[in-house]
Design a protein around this motif. Sequence first.
Motif, PDB file in Angstrom:
ATOM      1  N   PHE A  69     -18.140  56.347  86.906  1.00 42.24           N
ATOM      2  CA  PHE A  69     -19.613  55.884  87.032  1.00 42.24           C
ATOM      3  C   PHE A  69     -19.482  54.800  85.628  1.00 42.24           C
ATOM      4  CE2 PHE A  69     -20.385  59.556  89.380  1.00 42.24           C
ATOM      5  CZ  PHE A  69     -21.083  59.326  90.216  1.00 42.24           C
ATOM      6  N   ILE A  70     -19.995  53.658  86.189  1.00 38.28           N
ATOM      7  CA  ILE A  70     -20.166  52.602  85.022  1.00 38.28           C
ATOM      8  C   ILE A  70     -21.820  51.881  85.585  1.00 38.28           C
ATOM      9  CG2 ILE A  70     -19.666  50.509  83.878  1.00 38.28           C
ATOM     10  CD1 ILE A  70     -16.630  51.266  84.754  1.00 38.28           C
ATOM     11  N   THR A  71     -22.651  51.607  84.676  1.00 39.64           N
ATOM     12  CA  THR A  71     -23.965  50.993  85.021  1.00 39.64           C
ATOM     13  C   THR A  71     -24.550  51.761  86.384  1.00 39.64           C
ATOM     14  OG1 THR A  71     -23.046  49.594  86.816  1.00 39.64           O
ATOM     15  CG2 THR A  71     -23.428  48.747  84.442  1.00 39.64           C
ATOM     16  N   GLN A  72     -24.625  53.273  86.201  1.00 34.87           N
ATOM     17  CA  GLN A  72     -25.393  54.039  87.178  1.00 34.87           C
ATOM     18  C   GLN A  72     -24.777  54.303  88.261  1.00 34.87           C
ATOM     19  OE1 GLN A  72     -29.175  51.989  86.597  1.00 34.87           O
ATOM     20  NE2 GLN A  72     -29.884  53.705  85.316  1.00 34.87           N
ATOM     21  N   ARG A  73     -23.658  53.458  88.576  1.00 35.33           N
ATOM     22  CA  ARG A  73     -22.911  53.515  89.954  1.00 35.33           C
ATOM     23  C   ARG A  73     -21.674  54.158  89.901  1.00 35.33           C
ATOM     24  NH1 ARG A  73     -24.692  47.577  89.556  1.00 35.33           N
ATOM     25  NH2 ARG A  73     -26.443  47.258  90.701  1.00 35.33           N
ATOM     26  N   GLU A  74     -21.394  54.753  91.096  1.00 34.17           N
ATOM     27  CA  GLU A  74     -19.875  55.250  91.380  1.00 34.17           C
ATOM     28  C   GLU A  74     -19.060  54.224  91.566  1.00 34.17           C
ATOM     29  OE1 GLU A  74     -17.330  57.159  94.788  1.00 34.17           O
ATOM     30  OE2 GLU A  74     -19.437  57.335  94.899  1.00 34.17           O
ATOM     31  N   MET A  75     -18.140  54.063  90.896  1.00 30.64           N
ATOM     32  CA  MET A  75     -17.143  53.018  90.862  1.00 30.64           C
ATOM     33  C   MET A  75     -15.631  53.321  91.246  1.00 30.64           C
ATOM     34  SD  MET A  75     -18.980  50.376  89.532  1.00 30.64           S
ATOM     35  CE  MET A  75     -17.752  49.060  88.990  1.00 30.64           C
TER      36      MET A  75
END
Length: 496
Positions: free
Chosen positions: A407-413
Amino acid sequence: MSEQKNGQQQDINQLLKVRREKLKELQDNGKNPFEIMKYDVTHHSQEIKDNFDTLEGNAVSIAGRIMTKRVMGKASFCNVQDLEGNIQSYVARDEIGEDHYKDFKKMDIGDIVGIKGEVFKTKTGEISIHASEVKLLSKSLQILPEKFHGLTNTDIRYRQRYVDLIMNQEVKDTFIKRSKIISSIRHYLDGQGFMEVETPMLVPNAGGAAARPFDTHYNALDEDVHLRISLELYLKRLIVGGLEKVYEIGRVFRNEGLSVRHNPEFTLLELYQAYTDYYGMMDLCENVFRHVAQEVLGTTQIQYGDVEIDLAKPFERLTMVDAVMKYANIDFSTVKTDEEAKAIADKHEVHYEARHKKGDILNLLFEEFVEEKLIQPTFIMDHPVEISPLAKKKPTDPDYTERFELFITQREMANAFSELNDPIDQRERFEAQEELKALGDEEANSVDEDFLNALEHGMPPTGGIGIGIDRLVMLLTDSPAIRDVLLFPTMKSLDK
């Protein structure tokens, strides 16, 4: 207001009519621009500016679109935009000839031209081209948006990306970076000994992810098939076949809603490596993100919105249970039954369905209370077995799997596993998914007999990972919505 709008439309219609009349005049005089086959370009705009010291006084040839034009009697200026940017050209009647100057004066904003001339600098210090030839290469029959206000309507920008690319240089820069990002990923993986492969898009069994597929039909075979929702199951077949490091960058299709982070068709990188596990995938994932950022942007400190993301330091690693404890102060480690889990959900007003089990509840708590807190790079590890039908169980706790999401910036990457290679366990997981499908879960997997047959031939211990290319591009280009990094995002038809 209606009369004003009608008047504006009449003005536009008249301008469009004039452009077609100009084209007809050219064609009648044997100067049809659409019959021109090629034009030899020696330089681009930014290249000329970057190398002015060596190019000053030399002849160059550029091609691009007229974006501005100032006619002043015997001499004029125009600004031409190409791939790299734009450059000014000084066009004088005595230099290009009277007839050609008359033709130039009739050219419109948006026309595509070729210009030959010498590089010089104007009295105001602007690097320019002193034209010796201006040639119309293609006539623009439409009118570009007014330059000062630009093209700001997002719906039109997405539907008419070609106009967006013409009018907004930062949009063009985003998609140039996208291409470089994908190239950089390939360069890194190739250097690590991975082999790029291609697998089917139309499949009899759409598996490898929790998603509802699109359905279509093979006329020649008279068979219903699906568009793939992931790349996983075919790539694992190749691991079985002895290709120890494989990857694919390709489109996948999920019949789901649209949002700032979801598009029904998107680009996915999936890779599989024999004889490693999810820890190996964590190291590889970190290295890929750092390498791409450094190579494309020249830094591992990424500005996203008002937050600086640090890709240089080791990514934080938390189990899902520990993350729920850290950010929601809910101790799930003592939960043993589905009933206990549902009681916790009730207490914290988290909605669940009757079919949900303990692991599903943990994931719902994570989504509700934790995801929004994960700004800096964080690996969330050890997902419940209920939501991980293709990952190996943890030997020390079979309720959980060797799986992580980045997760980065609240998003699953990214999403990765120590891949399940036990065909008996895999069949049981598939059958459990079939039961969910029977209960109405349209995203559940189906039993894939050919994939199970492949596993029965023996698949080595394997680590696998999927990385969403679109979200990675969003991160590295500071783009708030997935449509900003898709050249042609999914849009509802205007006639619907």
